[in-house]
Design an enzyme around this catalytic site. Sequence first.
Site, PDB file in Angstrom:
ATOM      1  CE1 TYR A  89      -4.937 -42.802  29.912  1.00  0.00           C
ATOM      2  CE2 TYR A  89      -5.190 -44.128  31.892  1.00  0.00           C
ATOM      3  CZ  TYR A  89      -4.484 -43.803  30.754  1.00  0.00           C
ATOM      4  OH  TYR A  89      -3.327 -44.475  30.461  1.00  0.00           O
ATOM      5  CB  CYS A 101       0.118 -58.469  46.721  1.00  0.00           C
ATOM      6  SG  CYS A 101      -0.326 -57.072  45.659  1.00  0.00           S
TER       7      CYS A 101
HETATM    8  C1  LIG Z   1      -4.225 -48.434  33.334  1.00  0.00           C
HETATM    9  C2  LIG Z   1      -4.949 -47.355  34.010  1.00  0.00           C
HETATM   10  C3  LIG Z   1      -6.314 -47.173  33.801  1.00  0.00           C
HETATM   11  C4  LIG Z   1      -7.134 -48.060  32.886  1.00  0.00           C
HETATM   12  O1  LIG Z   1      -6.743 -47.909  31.551  1.00  0.00           O
HETATM   13  P1  LIG Z   1      -7.500 -48.712  30.394  1.00  0.00           P
HETATM   14  O2  LIG Z   1      -6.690 -48.412  29.164  1.00  0.00           O
HETATM   15  O3  LIG Z   1      -8.888 -48.199  30.344  1.00  0.00           O
HETATM   16  O4  LIG Z   1      -7.453 -50.154  30.769  1.00  0.00           O
HETATM   17  C5  LIG Z   1      -6.921 -46.133  34.452  1.00  0.00           C
HETATM   18  N1  LIG Z   1      -6.234 -45.288  35.246  1.00  0.00           N
HETATM   19  C6  LIG Z   1      -4.909 -45.434  35.446  1.00  0.00           C
HETATM   20  C7  LIG Z   1      -4.199 -44.464  36.305  1.00  0.00           C
HETATM   21  C8  LIG Z   1      -4.216 -46.470  34.837  1.00  0.00           C
HETATM   22  O5  LIG Z   1      -2.912 -46.624  35.055  1.00  0.00           O
END
Ligand SMILES: *Cc1c(COP(=O)(O)O)cnc(C)c1O
Length: 414
Positions: free
Chosen positions: A139, A151
Site C-alpha cells: 500500500y 510464534c
Molecule cells: C494488512 C496489511 C497492511 C495493513 O492494512 P490496513 O488495512 O491498514 O490494516 C499493510 N500491508 C500489508 C502487506 C498487509 O497485508
Amino acid sequence: MHFDAPSFAEGNSDSTAQFNGLKQFKTAGRGFWGNVSDKDWNDWKWQLKHRITTVEQLEKLMPTLTPEERAGAVLANANKLAMAVTPYFFNLIDMADENCPIRRQVIPRIEETTTAKWEMSDPCGEDSHSPVPGLVHRYPDRVLFLVTDRCAAYCRYCTRSRLVSNASGYDFHPEFDRQIAYIAEHPEIRDVLLSGGDPLLFSDDKLEQLLARLRAIPHVEFLRIGTRIPVFLPQRITPEFCAMLKKFHPLFISIHSNHPRELTTEVREALGRLADAGVPLGNQSVMLKHVNDDVTVMKAHVQKLLMCRVRPYYIYQCDLIAGSSHLRTTVQKGLEIMEGLRGHTTGYAVPQFVIDAPGGGGKVPINPDYIKQLNGKRVIIRNFENKIFEYPEKEDGTPVVAPHASELEWLGKD
Ligand SMILES: *Cc1c(COP(=O)(O)O)cnc(C)c1O
C-alpha cells in the site's frame, strides 16, 4: 385460540443458553499442570519452554487423539508447519469434542497434506511486493514488517507458513539493517505494521530497541503490532512490558482471536493491562469451518471483545494457503455473518469482512448489499430488518418526489 408458543420458546431459550454460555469469562485452569507452581505457570518463558510440540506429548495428553490428528502431527513436524501449543492454550481444548474450535486451530490434521488446485504457498502474493526480504510494501503509505519467523503457537491455517519456523533463538531478521534503511529512505511510509511470526516473542529489551529505531525515523507517524500472544500466552503481557510500550505512542495492537472461548479471564486481564497503558486494541479473526462460521458464535465473540476493550477490526475470508481446505468456508457464509451483526449489535462490535485478494491485490472489503437502486435521482436502501427506505437526491436541482409505494414493495421482494 391455539399457537405453538411453548416449542418456540424452548428453541429460543436453547440458543440463548448457548449464547450466554459462550459469553461467560472462564479461566483456562491448570488442566494437566496442576502440580506446577504459580510462579512457573505465570512465567511466559516457562510456558514457551513447556509447549506441546511432539506427537508423543499429544498421545499422553489427549486421550481422544484421532488417527487424522496423529498422522497430521507426525507430518507437520517432519515437513510442514511445525506444531507448538502453549500449556495455557492447550487447556482450552475440549477433549470430548473432536470438532472443538480450539483444537481445530492448533492441532494438525492429515488434511493439511492435501492441497487443492487453487491453493498456494504465498496466497497473498507478499513475496512479489517485497523490496527487501521481510518487508512487504503493498500500500502507498504503510509497510508490513516481518520481524521474526517464530510464534508462541502455530495456527494450522497460517498464511505465512512458508516463512515461519520453530527454530530456537529470538533475534532480528538477518536483513534487519536493510529493512530499517528501506523505511528510513521512503518518506511516504507513515505507518509500520510489525508482524511475523510474532513480535511479542522478543524480550522487552529487544522489542524496545526495535521500536526506538522506528520512532527515530521522523516520517513514521504510526506504529502497530499484529500479535496473537495475548491469546496464546497472556502471561507475556507483564506490567513492565506495558510500561515499555507506553514510550512509543501512538502505538496500536491488533490481536487475533477467533472464538469466544479464547477470551478467558487471563486474556481479559492481559488486554486490560494493554488498554490501561493507552494501547488501542483491535481484533482480527479468520473465518474457519466448525470454529466460527456461525452468527451466534461470532456475535458472542464480538460482544466479548468489547468487554475486553478490543474493537473488532477485520474478519478474513480464509486465505488460499496450501492444506487449508478443511478449514475453509464460503464467502456467502461471511456475508450471512455480517448481515447477522450489522444493526443487530453495537456498531463498534461490527468488523469489516475482507478477502485478501489472491495473488497480491491486498484487502478487499466485502459487504452485504444495502443499496437496492441508485440512479442519480434517488437511492433506495434497505435496513438490517430488510425494510425499504428512500434517500432522495436532486437531479438538475429538482427535489425528487417520494417513491411510489408499489415500486418500494416490488424492490423489497427480491
Ligand atoms: C494488512 C496489511 C497492511 C495493513 O492494512 P490496513 O488495512 O491498514 O490494516 C499493510 N500491508 C500489508 C502487506 C498487509 O497485508
